[in-house]
Each structure stands twice: as C-alpha cells, then as structure tokens.
Design an enzyme around this catalytic site. Sequence first.
Site, PDB file in Angstrom:
ATOM      1  CB  ALA A 177      58.926  17.952  22.213  1.00 36.07           C
TER       2      ALA A 177
ATOM      3  CE  LYS B 111      59.568   5.857   9.165  1.00 35.53           C
ATOM      4  NZ  LYS B 111      59.322   6.691  10.396  1.00 35.53           N
TER       5      LYS B 111
ATOM      6  CD  GLU C 141      61.992  15.358   7.347  1.00 38.81           C
ATOM      7  OE1 GLU C 141      62.895  15.326   7.968  1.00 38.81           O
ATOM      8  OE2 GLU C 141      60.828  14.488   7.447  1.00 38.81           O
TER       9      GLU C 141
END
Length: 320
Positions: free
Chosen positions: A8, A197, A279
């Site tokens: 989260a 995206k 990433e």
Amino acid sequence: MKICIFGAGAVGGHMAAKLAAQGHEISVVARGAHLQAMQANGVKLLHGAKTIVGRVRAAERAHELGPQEAVFVTLKANALGTFADQCAPLLGKETAVVFVQNGIPWWYDRSLTRLDPDGRLARAVPAGAVTGGVAYSANEIVEPGVIENHVPGNNMIVIGRPDRLDTPLIEKLRKALEDADLSSPGVADIRQSIWQKAAQMLGNSTLCTLTELPVGAVRNDPVLKEIAAKAGREGQAIAQALGVDVDAAPQRPSGGHASGAQSHKPSILQDYERGRAMEVEAQLMAPLALARMAKIATPTLDILVPLVAAKAAAKGLYSH
C-alpha cells in the site's frame, strides 16, 4: 467486499483509502513507518480540496489477514518476490489476484524469465486467479500514512483477466472501484491498456529519468518532446506487431490517457531520486525483448533504454 492491498504505497494507498471510505473491508500489507502510521490512523488521502481517511487493517505479514475476495498487488515489479513468498494465506478458491503494474507484467510472456526469476510467482498464484491491472493515477507518499493524489477526478484503474473473460467477480471489482471514484471501464483485452501505458512510459519515463525533469518540462521542450514521441510510437509498433490495438484502450474520465499533472515525476524517476530499486526490467527491457521477438526496429529505444539502464546501474539501483 473483502479486499487486500498488498504493497500500500502511493497507488495502493490511494486505492485503499477510497475503497475503505466506501465501507469495504480493506486490509493492507506494508512496512516501516508507513505501516505504523496506517495502523494508528488509517490511510489519509489528500484529494484536491478533500481529505479522505480510510480505516484499514494494516499488517506487515499476509498470514495475519486471511483469505480475501480479491488482492490488489501494487508492489513494484522488482519486489513481487515478496508477494510470492507470502500470498498463500490470502488466496481462497475464487480469489482474484490483480497485479497493478507498470510495464510488461510477469505473466505476459513466460519466455521473459527475468520478470519472474525461478518461476516463484507462477508457482504461488494459480493461473485462473491472475488478473491484469493498469493504474492511471499520479500519487505520492508525502509522509507516512499520507498520500497526495495529483489528479483528482481523473483517476482510472483498468482491470481484466488475461483470458479476456469478464467474470462476475471482475464486474463486481469494477463496480467497487467506480463507486469509490476510481474509473474502471471494461476492456476487451487488458493487453490494450498494458501496451498503451507502456508505450506512453517508454517516452516519458526514459526522457524524465535521463534529464531528471518532470513530465511537463519534457513535454514543453520541443526537442525532448519529439524524442519522447518517437519512443512512444516505437512502443505502439511493438504492440501492433503482437496483435494488440492500443487505440482501443479505455480513456480517463477527462479523455485521453495523460494525467495532465505537469509537475509529476514518473515512478521510475522517483525511485532513482530516492535510491530505490528501479523497474528497468519491466518498463524498459521487457518491451525491447518483445520487439526483438517480433522483429520490430526500435532505433530510438535502442539508445534511450541502455542509457537509463546504465544510469540506474551506476547508482546501484539495477543489475543486468
């Protein structure tokens, strides 16, 4: 619904706050000061002129939470091993596991082995539970337990199963997101949104990371804007060669796909600036690998991607 948000952070915290505020039974898996703040005060979301507080059950380990109707995995792609190790107690027979990721997800093509080293995720998550997710939502953790959303009224979470089936559970999740002010339109094939995206980020993320500039500064520089556009077109060409129609991807509530947040920095640049693992593999290397497989020329990306990888590696944030 009983939903767990695993990881989260900025995007996951945004989702947790809104879903909890709508009365859903939301649990979150997090760590450190962010976890402690959510345990004490819930998740606070700064959303334009509003402040939304969602009361959640916050834990460091998934075994404390039990089986869920759905799990939204909002970890960065390079941290998914943590989910593989912990996820079993969260999974019932019908649980949907929605991987909300940037770039190419681990399940997309099993030949991209670096996206799931040692096959840990494939072993941990039943194939029928896997669901793809794409977040169009600019967020930032401004302090532990507090998240700021930069585009109120223009957030979208697109979800869909790889097999393209719109099951009752998928429809139920979309409705829960919609009711929580997170647009979640249906999609013919989740790969459309993944590639839309991904292509957008191949331009923005590479140029922003190399220049250390926010999105607006890149878009307002004629030379950088054109380079980013070329990179994006190459990403679209890869998708087309793989049979994916990016033009069919759902659009944000405002129309289009861009956030409109000029001062926002892409997540990969935020990671670079904060010294977090980047990433590079999922966002940059995997699209290039698929381009090679499809025999698509990517001259712009062939320059930009190695430069970003070298910059990340020099700071110890990516290993080849």
